[in-house]
Structures are given as C-alpha cells and as structure tokens.
Scaffold this motif. Structure first.
Motif, PDB file in Angstrom:
ATOM      1  N   LEU A  58      -7.845  -1.704 -14.282  1.00  0.00           N
ATOM      2  CA  LEU A  58      -8.147  -0.947 -13.006  1.00  0.00           C
ATOM      3  C   LEU A  58      -8.383   0.428 -13.354  1.00  0.00           C
ATOM      4  O   LEU A  58      -9.377   1.021 -12.752  1.00  0.00           O
ATOM      5  CB  LEU A  58      -7.300  -1.125 -11.981  1.00  0.00           C
ATOM      6  CG  LEU A  58      -7.573  -0.713 -10.500  1.00  0.00           C
ATOM      7  CD1 LEU A  58      -9.007  -1.087  -9.735  1.00  0.00           C
ATOM      8  CD2 LEU A  58      -6.393  -0.712  -9.562  1.00  0.00           C
ATOM      9  N   VAL A 105       0.920   1.137  -6.599  1.00  0.00           N
ATOM     10  CA  VAL A 105       0.431   0.260  -5.777  1.00  0.00           C
ATOM     11  C   VAL A 105       0.082   0.854  -4.215  1.00  0.00           C
ATOM     12  O   VAL A 105      -1.138   0.313  -3.745  1.00  0.00           O
ATOM     13  CB  VAL A 105       1.594  -0.642  -5.384  1.00  0.00           C
ATOM     14  CG1 VAL A 105       1.033  -1.750  -4.161  1.00  0.00           C
ATOM     15  CG2 VAL A 105       1.551  -1.599  -6.767  1.00  0.00           C
ATOM     16  N   ASP A 109      -3.772   1.429  -4.455  1.00  0.00           N
ATOM     17  CA  ASP A 109      -4.719   0.529  -4.539  1.00  0.00           C
ATOM     18  C   ASP A 109      -4.827  -0.195  -3.276  1.00  0.00           C
ATOM     19  O   ASP A 109      -5.833  -0.747  -2.831  1.00  0.00           O
ATOM     20  CB  ASP A 109      -3.824  -0.585  -5.578  1.00  0.00           C
ATOM     21  CG  ASP A 109      -4.042   0.044  -6.895  1.00  0.00           C
ATOM     22  OD1 ASP A 109      -4.807   0.846  -7.258  1.00  0.00           O
ATOM     23  OD2 ASP A 109      -3.141  -0.278  -7.735  1.00  0.00           O
ATOM     24  N   GLU A 110      -3.517  -0.150  -2.371  1.00  0.00           N
ATOM     25  CA  GLU A 110      -3.757  -0.788  -1.208  1.00  0.00           C
ATOM     26  C   GLU A 110      -4.640  -0.108  -0.335  1.00  0.00           C
ATOM     27  O   GLU A 110      -5.073  -0.808   0.570  1.00  0.00           O
ATOM     28  CB  GLU A 110      -2.302  -0.815  -0.694  1.00  0.00           C
ATOM     29  CG  GLU A 110      -1.001  -1.644  -1.441  1.00  0.00           C
ATOM     30  CD  GLU A 110       0.284  -1.733  -1.025  1.00  0.00           C
ATOM     31  OE1 GLU A 110       0.426  -0.860  -0.012  1.00  0.00           O
ATOM     32  OE2 GLU A 110       0.815  -2.594  -1.274  1.00  0.00           O
ATOM     33  N   GLN A 141      -7.536   0.765  -0.446  1.00  0.00           N
ATOM     34  CA  GLN A 141      -8.880   0.112  -0.857  1.00  0.00           C
ATOM     35  C   GLN A 141      -9.098  -1.052   0.201  1.00  0.00           C
ATOM     36  O   GLN A 141     -10.136  -1.297   0.346  1.00  0.00           O
ATOM     37  CB  GLN A 141      -9.108  -0.367  -2.338  1.00  0.00           C
ATOM     38  CG  GLN A 141      -8.710   0.942  -3.255  1.00  0.00           C
ATOM     39  CD  GLN A 141      -9.341   0.307  -4.576  1.00  0.00           C
ATOM     40  OE1 GLN A 141     -10.151  -0.466  -4.700  1.00  0.00           O
ATOM     41  NE2 GLN A 141      -8.546   0.705  -5.569  1.00  0.00           N
ATOM     42  N   ASN A 164     -13.345  -3.406  -8.203  1.00  0.00           N
ATOM     43  CA  ASN A 164     -12.023  -2.855  -8.300  1.00  0.00           C
ATOM     44  C   ASN A 164     -11.187  -3.527  -7.139  1.00  0.00           C
ATOM     45  O   ASN A 164     -10.118  -3.625  -7.365  1.00  0.00           O
ATOM     46  CB  ASN A 164     -12.204  -1.136  -8.196  1.00  0.00           C
ATOM     47  CG  ASN A 164     -12.477  -0.801  -9.491  1.00  0.00           C
ATOM     48  OD1 ASN A 164     -12.492  -1.398 -10.543  1.00  0.00           O
ATOM     49  ND2 ASN A 164     -13.298   0.409  -9.587  1.00  0.00           N
ATOM     50  N   VAL A 165     -11.772  -3.572  -6.036  1.00  0.00           N
ATOM     51  CA  VAL A 165     -10.969  -4.136  -4.927  1.00  0.00           C
ATOM     52  C   VAL A 165     -10.595  -5.690  -5.307  1.00  0.00           C
ATOM     53  O   VAL A 165      -9.590  -5.919  -4.814  1.00  0.00           O
ATOM     54  CB  VAL A 165     -11.974  -4.003  -3.780  1.00  0.00           C
ATOM     55  CG1 VAL A 165     -11.200  -4.762  -2.510  1.00  0.00           C
ATOM     56  CG2 VAL A 165     -12.383  -2.712  -3.171  1.00  0.00           C
ATOM     57  N   SER A 216      -7.584  -5.297  -7.428  1.00  0.00           N
ATOM     58  CA  SER A 216      -6.565  -4.723  -6.507  1.00  0.00           C
ATOM     59  C   SER A 216      -5.790  -5.672  -5.801  1.00  0.00           C
ATOM     60  O   SER A 216      -4.608  -5.677  -5.802  1.00  0.00           O
ATOM     61  CB  SER A 216      -7.143  -3.635  -5.507  1.00  0.00           C
ATOM     62  OG  SER A 216      -6.131  -3.207  -4.572  1.00  0.00           O
ATOM     63  N   GLN A 217      -6.629  -6.655  -5.408  1.00  0.00           N
ATOM     64  CA  GLN A 217      -5.944  -7.888  -4.772  1.00  0.00           C
ATOM     65  C   GLN A 217      -5.027  -8.667  -5.794  1.00  0.00           C
ATOM     66  O   GLN A 217      -4.139  -9.206  -5.198  1.00  0.00           O
ATOM     67  CB  GLN A 217      -6.881  -8.839  -3.970  1.00  0.00           C
ATOM     68  CG  GLN A 217      -6.408  -9.951  -3.270  1.00  0.00           C
ATOM     69  CD  GLN A 217      -5.692  -9.499  -2.408  1.00  0.00           C
ATOM     70  OE1 GLN A 217      -6.077  -8.848  -1.466  1.00  0.00           O
ATOM     71  NE2 GLN A 217      -4.254 -10.259  -2.091  1.00  0.00           N
ATOM     72  N   ILE A 236      -3.690  -7.216  -8.149  1.00  0.00           N
ATOM     73  CA  ILE A 236      -2.497  -6.567  -8.687  1.00  0.00           C
ATOM     74  C   ILE A 236      -1.364  -6.691  -7.405  1.00  0.00           C
ATOM     75  O   ILE A 236      -0.227  -6.818  -7.779  1.00  0.00           O
ATOM     76  CB  ILE A 236      -2.951  -4.811  -8.571  1.00  0.00           C
ATOM     77  CG1 ILE A 236      -3.446  -4.875  -9.802  1.00  0.00           C
ATOM     78  CG2 ILE A 236      -1.904  -4.017  -8.548  1.00  0.00           C
ATOM     79  CD1 ILE A 236      -4.401  -3.357  -9.987  1.00  0.00           C
ATOM     80  N   LYS A 237      -1.915  -6.680  -6.146  1.00  0.00           N
ATOM     81  CA  LYS A 237      -0.985  -7.043  -4.939  1.00  0.00           C
ATOM     82  C   LYS A 237      -0.373  -8.339  -5.144  1.00  0.00           C
ATOM     83  O   LYS A 237       0.785  -8.583  -4.772  1.00  0.00           O
ATOM     84  CB  LYS A 237      -1.466  -6.628  -3.619  1.00  0.00           C
ATOM     85  CG  LYS A 237      -1.938  -5.276  -3.486  1.00  0.00           C
ATOM     86  CD  LYS A 237      -2.420  -4.978  -1.977  1.00  0.00           C
ATOM     87  CE  LYS A 237      -3.639  -5.279  -1.769  1.00  0.00           C
ATOM     88  NZ  LYS A 237      -4.276  -5.079  -0.524  1.00  0.00           N
TER      89      LYS A 237
END
Length: 603
Positions: free
Chosen positions: A243, A276, A279-280, A282, A297-298, A301-302, A304-305
């Motif tokens: 990311l 985090v 990222d959240e 976004q 990237n979004v 990010s999901q 990553i979460k």
C-alpha cells in the motif's frame, strides 16, 4: 405401527426396502401415551437385532438404510430421530463385535460423522458418547477416525466443544500412541489466513484447551499457533508495504519529501504512529470517485483491515489465556515455567529470525512482565543471543534490537534490571573499542563493525527512553555515562554516522540537554562529508582510514545495514484491542521523552 414392510420378499404395495434408501425412513408413529413409546422403542430394537442377524447372511440392506438416515443433514426430515438414535446406540453398544467388519464400516462412519451430534438431547448425547467410548475401546482402529472428526470440530466455539475435549482427554490417556496422528490433524484442520476471524479464534481457543489436559502436545500446539500467527503478521506487513509503494507511485514525485518523512517516523521508534487509522479513512470515499490506482488502494485497505482484525483477535485471545496461566501460583507449581520456556524457545526459533514482524513479538513482551523472574529470564535470553560467538551476525543484531526496544518500552522493568543491561552494554562496547579500533585503519568496509553499531544504537535508544533513571542518589551518572558517551562518539568507529540517523539525532538532543555528551558538531561534520561525497568533491587521493574504510562499503551493503538498523520490534502497536491490553505494560514516547521532540533543543 412400523413404517417398513415385512421381510417376505413379496411386494406390499410399497417400494421394497433398500431400493430407494434415500427416500425411506425407519420410524415409528409415537402416540402420546408413554407405554406406547416404550412399545415402539422395543419394536425398533427388534428390527435392529434382526438387521444385525442378517449380517451373518451378508445381507446389509436394512443397516445400509439406517446408515443413510444417520448421514442426513441435521435439518432433514429424513434424518433418524433422537429417540431411535438412542435405541440404535444401545443395541450397537451391546453388539459391538457384530459390527467389526468392513461391511459395517458405512454404519459406523455415519455415527462418527453424525452432524451436530453435540446438539443432541442430553439423554441421547450421553448414549452417543458411551457408544464412541465402547467402540474405540473395543476396536481401537476406529479411534483414528473419531479423533479426526473431533479435531475437525475445533472451528466450533468452545461452548460447543466441551464433549469433544472430554472424549479427546479420555482416549489420549488410554491410547497415548495416538498423539502422532492427532498432531497431524491439528495441522490439517487449522484454518488458513483467508478463513473467517471467528473460525481462526475458535480453532486456537480449542487448541489452547487441548494443551491444558495433554501436556505432550503442548509444544506442538504452541508451535502451530506461533507459526500461523507469524504468517498473518507477515501477510499484513506485506500488504502495508504494498500500500505504501502504491500510494507513493500514485502521488508522484512532488510528495517524495513527505513520504520519506513519514517512513522515517514509522521506522525509527520515535514518535508513535497509528497506521490502520489512516487506511480506514478511505472507506468514506464514494466508489464513483475511485478510479485506477486509488481504487486498488481501497481494496488493499480492506485486506489490511481483514488481516489486522484477525491478528488482533488472535493475539488478544492468546495473551489473555497466557496471563491466566502465568500466575505466581502456577509458576511456583512449575506449569507456568514450562509454558514460558516453550514460548521463549519458539521466540528464538520462529519470531526472532523472521524479518519485520510487527505484532507477534508482543506475546513474550507482555507475558514476561507478569513476574520479575520472567523478565530476568527474557533479558538473559536476549543477551546470550546478542553476544554468542556461535550465532550469525544478523541474529545477534536482531537480538540487540529486541534488547534495546524491550528495555525502552517494558513498563514493569525495575531500575536494577535496566542499569544491569546498560552496564553490560557499556562494558562490552569499551572492550570492543580497545580490541578492534585499530582495525578501522585497515582495508575493509565499516560493515565489519555492525555488531558494535547495533550494541551502541541499542544503548542510545535505551538512554532516550530511560535517561531519568541513570542518575544515582548523588545525581552522578550510572555506568559513568558522562564519560562513556563522549569517548564512544569520538572513536574511529564514528557511531553517530553509521547508526540509525533518527535515533542518533534524538540521542544527541537528550544527551546535550542532560549534559552527558555533545554530538551535534560531529553529526554536522558527518553530514558535510556525506554531502561532499555525493557531489564528487571528496579527496580521492586521501589515504585516511575513513576514506579507505568507506570506499569498500558498497551501496547495497550499506542499504542492507541501514534497513537492519531501522527495525524497532516494539514500535507502537496498531491493533485496536491488543493495544489496549498493552496499556499497563507499555511506555509511550510521550511518557518518556516527548518533551525532546522540539527542534529547539538541537542548538
């Protein structure tokens, strides 16, 4: 009244039994009267005994139909009733030898794999467990299938696996040799990283329960938990790195300086960051506005979460269980010591050699702080690895990074423990300078001395967080740091140049303000030398030791060394719940030296 035809071989106006077993069901019309219930149960028992007798004639039709009913899903109206199942289990328990053949295997398999058997009414459930006990005791070969079924149920919540563990506990004591294949099942059925957080947490919770009654599998279970948690930790870090790379490419060269500054903040251990949360944010961007790289990237990010949620839940569970185990009483009894030694061994064999994990190392960070003896043990482990003549250079450097980061961040450490480690480091560094400083004048790159730089950086990092503890009652510096640091920064090793730049700058600020050393003139001179080298104005004919040493340090080697020196194992967590669990054990930079963030202290 039975709903099956007599065994006359004649047509009864209905399909003969066995021709369409999936559509037929052995059942009884059960009236309200209790005596009639007993009557129908007796009739079913006779039917089963007749079916068992037919086995001697190689006739399996009736029992095949029963097996089919057992194999039906829990919500199927074709599935055997709980009442009939109780009767069946009773009959089979008393005739266990009659079903000991390959032709009876489908029936037994259907019972072993009976869907949601743990949800049966208590009366039938007791019959079920008794049958399994009799079966495996009388015909031990079936325990392998039973144990596989039990372990495969570890993704259920602990409330639903009480009876799984009862059977496992009983037979692990009765058949200790079965631990070999049960160990394999533990690996086989462990959920993968893409499975749900719920299944992962349930499985690990059941694994931990297993270790409470089967000490022989304790090390294997903990090894598996640590390995799979490392896998999640590394996967999460890879996503974060990807990311970061994508964002840098998307934002372009105009923001390079900002990106570099953020990267330094994330890696130097000072100050605290929360990854985090950025990222959240976004999630608030409408899909219609997302295109190309930004949309990608979004999606990352999901991921990553998802990974961070799983990792957070697992580490919170595991560490919570360990806190319950590592009480003073359990340590006194010896059980707690065994668990701690197991985790220390796995730290050395699994965690320490793995590069750039962010979270799993916090297990030993927290549990070691449960008792002062455990902190002593962990510190000795790190010191032994850091200065072992048999360990690799990389492992020694990693261990020093852990040592410095642990001393800086662990809130429960005593002043005595901190001073002891500092004394050990200063003694080793003084001895190293006496024995090897003359080597700097000899051909070879400065990477030859990276062990020295790692030890010095660890000590400086500790000083940044703990400087207030290094004065004794008379305000004199412990370990004579006011003499030690000025001597070290002036050696030919020039540690202010080759250690992590951010740590050295922060150390310089604090050291100057605390009147323990003056470093900025040396740092400025190092920067000027580096600048002259970049623009090509260095003296190429110079035969000075520094020129000789630096000339043989390739860019690739230097970058590898810088990357290694920039790892701080106990940098702030960004796992929401696990971070809360660390609150009473962790020193934030703002608590230790936040006042020194200001650039005003440089001069």
């Amino acid at each position: 009244m039975m709903a099956f035809g007599e065994q006359t071989g004649k047509r009864t106006g209905q399909d003969p039994i066995g021709l369409e077993p999936k559509k037929r069901k052995v059942e009884f019309v059960v009236p309200e009267d209790g005596d009639d219930k007993e009557f129908t149960a007796e009739m079913y028992k006779r039917f089963l005994k007749t079916a068992l007798s037919d086995l001697e004639k190689n006739e399996t039709t009736q029992l095949d139909m029963v097996a089919n009913q057992l194999a039906q899903p829990a919500n199927s109206d074709q599935r055997i009733s709980a009442e009939n199942l109780s009767v069946l289990l009773d009959v089979l328990s008393k005739n266990i030898n009659k079903i000991d053949s390959s032709k009876r295997a489908p029936l037994i398999q259907s019972i072993i794999n009976f869907e949601k058997w743990w949800e049966l009414p208590s009366y039938t459930l007791n019959k079920y467990m008794l049958f399994v006990t009799i079966l495996c005791s009388s015909i031990p070969k079936w325990w392998q299938d039973v144990s596989m079924s039990l372990v495969s149920g570890f993704n259920l919540s602990p409330e639903k696996t009480v009876h799984h563990h009862s059977l496992l506990k009983y037979f692990l004591q009765m058949i200790p040799s079965s631990m070999g294949y049960i160990d394999m099942y533990l690996v086989r059925f462990f959920p993968n990283n893409n499975d749900s957080s719920k299944n992962l947490v349930n499985y690990i919770s059941n694994l931990l329960t297993l270790t409470t009654y089967c000490k022989e599998l304790q090390f294997q279970a903990w090894s598996l938990i640590v390995e799979r948690t490392i896998s999640l930790d590394v996967a999460l870090q890879n996503e974060l790195d990807e990311l970061d790379d994508d964002i840098e490419d998307f934002e372009g060269d105009d923001d390079d300086d900002d990106n570099e500054e953020k990267e330094e903040d994330d890696t130097n251990g000072i100050p605290d960051e929360d990854i985090v949360a950025e990222d959240e944010d976004q999630d608030d961007v409408p899909e219609s506005e997302l295109e190309g790289e930004e949309e990608y990237n979004v999606k990352v990010s999901q991921s990553i979460k998802d990974l961070s949620t799983k990792l957070d839940a697992i580490l919170t569970l595991v560490t919570g269980r360990l806190q319950e185990e590592l009480t003073a009483e359990n340590l006194q009894a010896g059980d707690g010591v065994t668990i701690f030694n197991t985790l220390t061994t796995l730290f050395k064999s699994h965690v320490l050699p793995t590069y750039y994990t962010k979270s799993i190392q916090y297990i030993v960070f927290l549990i070691s702080q449960q008792q002062i003896e455990l902190m002593d043990s962990f510190l000795v482990t790190l010191i032994d690895i850091s200065f072992s003549p048999t360990e690799t250079s990389e492992k020694k450097i990693k261990s020093l990074q852990y040592l410095g980061s642990y001393i800086a961040r662990a809130k429960k450490l005593s002043r005595t423990q901190i001073i002891f480690v500092a004394s050990y480091l200063t003694s080793w560094l003084n001895r190293y300078v006496l024995e090897r400083e003359e080597e700097v004048d000899q051909p070879g790159g400065m990477e030859r001395f990276k062990h020295f730089y790692a030890a010095f950086q660890a000590l400086c990092y500790i000083f940044c967080f703990r400087y207030s503890l290094f004065r004794d009652a008379d305000s004199s510096w412990e370990c004579e740091l006011d003499k030690f640091f000025p001597r070290m920064v002036l050696t030919k090793f020039n540690p202010l140049k080759y250690c992590n730049e951010n740590v050295m700058l922060m150390f310089a600020r604090i050291a100057q303000h605390e009147d323990v050393a003056c470093c900025f003139s040396i740092i400025e001179n190092n920067n000027n030398e580096r600048l002259r080298g970049i623009i090509g104005r260095g003296d190429k004919d110079s035969k000075t030791s520094q020129s000789v040493a630096t000339s043989t340090w390739s860019l690739a080697t230097r970058q590898q060394f810088i990357d290694l020196q920039s790892y701080f194992p106990y940098d702030p967590l960004f796992l929401k719940h696990y971070k809360q669990m660390m609150k009473d054990y962790y020193i934030e930079w703002s608590e230790a030296g936040g006042e020194y963030e200001s650039d005003e202290l440089e001069d």
